[in-house]
Scaffold this active site. Structure first.
Site, mmCIF file in Angstrom:
data_model
loop_
_atom_site.group_PDB
_atom_site.id
_atom_site.type_symbol
_atom_site.label_atom_id
_atom_site.label_comp_id
_atom_site.label_asym_id
_atom_site.label_seq_id
_atom_site.Cartn_x
_atom_site.Cartn_y
_atom_site.Cartn_z
ATOM 1 N N GLU A 121 -3.150 -6.140 -4.364
ATOM 2 C CA GLU A 121 -2.304 -6.370 -4.670
ATOM 3 C C GLU A 121 -1.493 -7.087 -6.453
ATOM 4 O OE1 GLU A 121 -0.171 -8.960 -2.170
ATOM 5 O OE2 GLU A 121 -0.562 -7.727 -0.693
ATOM 6 N N LEU A 123 -16.970 -14.231 -7.041
ATOM 7 C CA LEU A 123 -17.714 -15.819 -6.732
ATOM 8 C C LEU A 123 -17.084 -16.386 -7.281
ATOM 9 C CD1 LEU A 123 -21.849 -14.975 -7.235
ATOM 10 C CD2 LEU A 123 -20.396 -15.129 -5.497
ATOM 11 N N LYS A 131 -14.288 0.388 5.630
ATOM 12 C CA LYS A 131 -12.619 -0.771 5.014
ATOM 13 C C LYS A 131 -13.608 -1.706 5.331
ATOM 14 C CE LYS A 131 -8.854 -1.785 3.853
ATOM 15 N NZ LYS A 131 -8.761 -2.170 2.736
ATOM 16 N N GLU A 149 -7.885 2.632 1.779
ATOM 17 C CA GLU A 149 -6.970 2.602 0.522
ATOM 18 C C GLU A 149 -7.754 1.116 0.225
ATOM 19 O OE1 GLU A 149 -5.037 3.340 -1.238
ATOM 20 O OE2 GLU A 149 -5.631 1.968 -2.855
ATOM 21 N N PHE A 150 -8.664 0.614 -0.531
ATOM 22 C CA PHE A 150 -8.990 -0.249 -1.048
ATOM 23 C C PHE A 150 -8.319 -1.492 -2.412
ATOM 24 C CE2 PHE A 150 -11.784 2.062 0.348
ATOM 25 C CZ PHE A 150 -12.751 1.757 1.112
ATOM 26 N N CYS A 169 -4.755 -8.893 3.964
ATOM 27 C CA CYS A 169 -5.960 -8.142 4.318
ATOM 28 C C CYS A 169 -6.791 -8.929 4.484
ATOM 29 C CB CYS A 169 -6.277 -7.217 3.168
ATOM 30 S SG CYS A 169 -5.160 -6.348 2.885
ATOM 31 N N VAL A 182 0.700 -1.296 0.294
ATOM 32 C CA VAL A 182 -0.058 0.096 -0.173
ATOM 33 C C VAL A 182 0.700 1.460 -0.028
ATOM 34 C CG1 VAL A 182 -1.509 1.950 1.527
ATOM 35 C CG2 VAL A 182 -1.976 -0.689 0.971
#
Ligand code: UDX
Length: 431
Positions: free
Chosen positions: A156, A251, A205, A152-153, A261, A11
């Site tokens: 990676e 899905l 978040k 932060e969304f 995360c 990040v």
């Protein structure tokens, strides 16, 4: 603007490079001399597509610099982002040691300029308020600052793209000036703006990451049903995902969610819920199904493998990263070693990291073909693109027994059957 990013992981470094590339002056603070030296030389240390090029470009343009020294960076900065790790403790609780230490150092080094301190690390609701207290305690009298949460969304593997093309930019603060300053900095970033209070931003978040984990576990649960009933999970979930209320993203059943995360955030959210006396059965189930997905795959391997020598393709927790935190590969390899298997592995980026765990207990191949030589089965754990259209005839010739256990459903079962493979995938009938 002049900003500081404390931390240079997936990040921190992506955020720093993206904002530097927009023309801002960016300081990055680390705490290891050797790492700072690497970063200064243009080596990002981690693998993230495009990051090395972006880093080197902005070093050349003198827009990004690296230091161990808070005194040098903080007084200059209008905004300071905290992006250091918050790993889970034994109990699941997020370990805030690093974040708190950073807040103290920021406090000590704030000078007269108004500074926004914004935590991008995922932290329990209320943490930013605690940071405000810590900073206030350590700062000198006339210094003006405010805290904000700006989660932060980024994912990676697509971190740079995700940062620039965010679905939303969440800014949470109880201070108007801080919000304005963050809005200005984020101007070039695409995506809807969500301006809210501190606690709500922190909650957005967790609620997002836990929802994603929930969706993946649900897909895995459906795959268990499919395996027992003869339904095909790929067809079932495409049928389900067409409904716009549900959506087809996230899905994909497989080996569960790994990475730095989702596993940590579900654990931390569970811990937060328990402390608040909220019934968290849903969250426990998400975790249990996630583990069950890996166990189910392992049981399949142990039931159908015809010998003790196997190849493992894909070690990172997902493609396009070298990150192996909570990677299913670690679980599967550990269990296979306990059962006396000989394991040849191949991964284009994560081998060095996996070596730190398994050293000489397993073999490391330079290419996917070398890994499958004379093995009794090939186990696919991460769906790197290079496996999708690999020469499977060549693979078959190299293997002792042409059996594939595919944890990510990357091949068509009927194709593989025609080629003479025994092919076991997730939630799809064996052809
Ligand atoms: C995640 C969130 O997506 C991101 O918004 C947040 O900022 C950080 O955490 P990341 O951990 O990089 O990002 O990876 P992500 O793409 O979300 O995948 C997480 C795990 O879920 C991987 O192990 C992946 O293989 C798995 N996954 C994902 C599935 O098993 N099925 C899916 O359908 C999607």
């Amino acid at each position: 603007m002049t900003i500081t990013v404390v931390g240079h992981g997936y990040v921190g470094l992506v955020t720093a490079c993206v904002f530097a590339d927009f023309g801002n002056q960016v300081f990055v603070i680390g705490h290891t001399k050797e790492k700072i030296a690497c970063l200064k030389s243009g080596d990002p240390i981690i693998y993230e597509p495009g990051l090395k090029e972006l880093l080197q470009k902005n070093i050349r343009a003198k827009r990004i610099s690296f230091t161990l020294d808070y005194e040098k960076a903080i007084p200059e900065s209008e905004i300071v982002f905290i992006t250091v790790g918050t790993p889970p403790k034994e109990t699941g609780e997020a370990d805030l040691t690093a974040v708190i230490e950073v807040a103290r150092n920021i406090g000590k080094n704030l000078k007269t300029k108004f500074t926004v301190v914004s935590c991008k690390s995922t932290v329990p609701i209320g943490t930013n308020h605690k940071l405000e207290i810590i900073i206030s305690k350590h700062k000198s009298k006339h210094v003006d600052f405010a805290v904000a949460s700006c989660p932060e969304f980024l994912r990676e593997g697509t971190g740079i793209f995700d940062t620039i093309n965010a679905d939303r930019v969440v800014i949470g603060s109880n201070n108007k000036r801080a919000v304005e300053q963050l809005i200005t900095l984020h101007k070039p970033i695409n995506g809807k703006r969500v301006i809210t209070d501190l606690a709500s931003a922190e909650m957005i978040k967790y609620a997002s990451n836990v929802f994603l984990a929930n969706k993946i576990s649900y897909a895995n649960l459906i795959s268990f049903y499919c395996e027992k009933t003869g339904a095909n999970v790929s067809e079932v979930l495409s049928g389900v995902g067409i409904d716009e209320r549900i959506g087809k993203k996230f899905l994909n059943p497989g080996l569960g969610y790994g990475g730095s995360c989702l596993p940590k955030d579900v654990k931390a959210f569970l811990d937060i819920g328990k402390k608040l006396f909220i019934k968290t059965d849903l969250l426990s189930s998400i975790e249990n199904i996630n583990l069950r997905a890996q166990e189910n795959f392992l049981e399949k391997i142990l039931k159908y493998v015809s010998g003790k020598k196997v190849a493992v393709w894909g070690l990172s927790f997902k493609p396009n990263t070298d990150d192996i935190r909570f990677a299913p590969s670690v679980f599967i390899i550990k269990k296979l070693l306990e059962q006396g298997f000989q394991i040849n592995t191949y991964d284009q980026e994560a081998t060095n990291n996996i070596k730190k765990i398994f050293a000489d207990k397993i073999y490391y191949s330079k290419d996917p073909y070398q890994a499958v030589k004379k093995v009794d089965a090939l186990i696919i754990i991460t769906e790197w693109n290079e496996f999708r259209q690999i020469d499977l005839n060549k693979v078959k010739k190299l293997m002792k027994n042409p059996t594939i256990f595919d944890g990510r459903n990357i091949y068509d079962p009927s194709d593989l059957k025609k080629m003479g493979f025994k092919y076991y995938s997730i939630g799809r009938p064996y052809q």
